[in-house]
Scaffold this active site. Sequence first.
Site, PDB file in Angstrom:
ATOM      1  N   TYR A 345       0.833  -1.198   0.000  1.00  0.00           N
ATOM      2  CA  TYR A 345       0.000   0.000   0.000  1.00  0.00           C
ATOM      3  C   TYR A 345       0.871   1.254   0.000  1.00  0.00           C
ATOM      4  O   TYR A 345       1.903   1.316   0.656  1.00  0.00           O
ATOM      5  CB  TYR A 345      -0.900   0.009   1.228  1.00  0.00           C
ATOM      6  CG  TYR A 345      -2.097   0.922   1.107  1.00  0.00           C
ATOM      7  CD1 TYR A 345      -3.251   0.503   0.461  1.00  0.00           C
ATOM      8  CD2 TYR A 345      -2.074   2.201   1.627  1.00  0.00           C
ATOM      9  CE1 TYR A 345      -4.357   1.339   0.348  1.00  0.00           C
ATOM     10  CE2 TYR A 345      -3.162   3.045   1.519  1.00  0.00           C
ATOM     11  CZ  TYR A 345      -4.304   2.607   0.874  1.00  0.00           C
ATOM     12  OH  TYR A 345      -5.382   3.435   0.749  1.00  0.00           O
ATOM     13  N   GLU A 379      -5.083   6.746   5.989  1.00  0.00           N
ATOM     14  CA  GLU A 379      -5.215   5.551   5.161  1.00  0.00           C
ATOM     15  C   GLU A 379      -4.237   4.456   5.537  1.00  0.00           C
ATOM     16  O   GLU A 379      -4.385   3.319   5.086  1.00  0.00           O
ATOM     17  CB  GLU A 379      -5.085   5.895   3.675  1.00  0.00           C
ATOM     18  CG  GLU A 379      -3.812   6.576   3.255  1.00  0.00           C
ATOM     19  CD  GLU A 379      -3.846   6.943   1.779  1.00  0.00           C
ATOM     20  OE1 GLU A 379      -4.130   6.058   0.952  1.00  0.00           O
ATOM     21  OE2 GLU A 379      -3.607   8.122   1.462  1.00  0.00           O
ATOM     22  N   LYS A 440      -1.403  -0.732 -13.744  1.00  0.00           N
ATOM     23  CA  LYS A 440      -1.847  -0.441 -12.388  1.00  0.00           C
ATOM     24  C   LYS A 440      -3.348  -0.655 -12.234  1.00  0.00           C
ATOM     25  O   LYS A 440      -4.148  -0.270 -13.085  1.00  0.00           O
ATOM     26  CB  LYS A 440      -1.502   1.015 -12.032  1.00  0.00           C
ATOM     27  CG  LYS A 440      -2.131   1.518 -10.755  1.00  0.00           C
ATOM     28  CD  LYS A 440      -1.611   0.777  -9.540  1.00  0.00           C
ATOM     29  CE  LYS A 440      -2.394   1.127  -8.298  1.00  0.00           C
ATOM     30  NZ  LYS A 440      -1.962   0.332  -7.137  1.00  0.00           N
TER      31      LYS A 440
END
Length: 510
Positions: A345, A379, A440
Amino acid sequence: MAHLGTLPPALGFLVRAHTGAGAAPQGPVATRALHAEAGGALSAQVLSATVLHGPGTDPGRAWTRAGDTVVVVAGEFYNQDELRSVLPGSPACDSDAELLAALFDRYDLHAFRLVNGRFAAVVASGARLCAATDHAGSVPLYLRPAPGDIRIATEAKALAAQGSPRGPSLPETRRVPGLPGVRQVPAGTVLELAVDSADGSLHRTWEPPSARRILSEDAACRAVRGALEQAVERRLAVGTKPLVVLSGGIDSSAVAALAAAHGPLDTLSMGTDLSDEFPQAEVVARHLATDHSELVIPMDTLLRRLPYTVWAAETLDADIVEYLLPLVGLYRELPDTPRRVLTGYGADIPLAGMHREDRLPQLDTAVTHDMATFDGLNEMSPVLAAAHGHWTSHPYWDRDVLDLLVGLEAGLKRRHGRDKWVLRAAMTDLLPEETVSRPKLGVHEGSGVSVAFTRLLSDNGVPDRDIATAKTLVVRELFDRTVAEGGHPDQVSGESAIHAALRRLRQGAA
């Protein structure tokens, strides 16, 4: 090299610095943990803390007292050896809390400029209180300041019911909507406060680099590979088998490949009945010979996790909630045994992975904007996994990796018509070609969350032009119910929140 366990000594904390009598602070938290008291009376204040820790960990390692100073740390440091090297006499400093206490004694609040980690920390010394986040604010930190009674916590909801605000507004900090008097400490800062008055000042300890480095292709690939290798190695716990969340994209696959070089590795892919990336992840898992598994979560079940996602992340950003929802669903489905989870991430932000702009000024503008606006979105909050007893770490947001990736000139990020070129080129020899060249795809896209959330609102009568606004209103409604009002997600109906948000949408249009 850091010597890490499956879980750090503390997953979070609640702290109260006060000048009178009082007990260790309590409050609702999403983190699933045991509670232990810490702190003590100093010359000009009392530091009372509740340490949130996992089973089998020693909460005593999350805090320490040295003379007239008490230190409390949630999370972990990744450059312990380097930190010890700047201390006279090479002290043992067996815990991060002891290490920070020694650094603070030598460098004062500038000690936080030396630490590369995933942490939040409080240092009480004399009549001062310092509250600090890591460079990325990846362990969120909140406070409710009042003269003679300052409350600090790693979850805002723990401070929501702590009384009416009576202290300074501390304008350099961020107001938390719906929680009067509660402020969020910005990423990469240490907030210095006088306990008796609650007056404070903010000191920057890290900022994204604004200059850009020009490197040859080979030099850039070597630098990225070396920095990421070190970041992954530093996050591997001694004697435990790590778990990597694997989508089959270049970000998570690179982390898996570098982790697999150190021993056996578990990988896990998550999909829904609507969409998955299982074939792409399987290619990588076979190539690396990992112990791989697949998890299918019905989309209806996943959407019911919306209240949990907002509750854990404490964010009002609907896009971020969409990104995090699949991960929250995955962490919830893991077995109860605590796991250390590594993810891919965050790579898109410094590498402009979500942007397809070939014109380099615009590409670098996107990187600059994204790095200037990530703060406060939460996040990468550890509570997303800690709500289910696990600990996550994100190598792409290692401080050294981030300094390097952000600072590379834009032509190394978009090159030869490929996004994130430098990362792909750096990993060519470790991964299959089809993985290195795969376009992506965000986790919310690969699992179908964005489409399903949109469809849910459309089915409730929201026109296409209002979908984005409706998503924001739904997230705000869930935030108000779970964070501001203290409702547990088990008792918060996502359907009811949607209907309330739609009423607000219609009232706004009237």
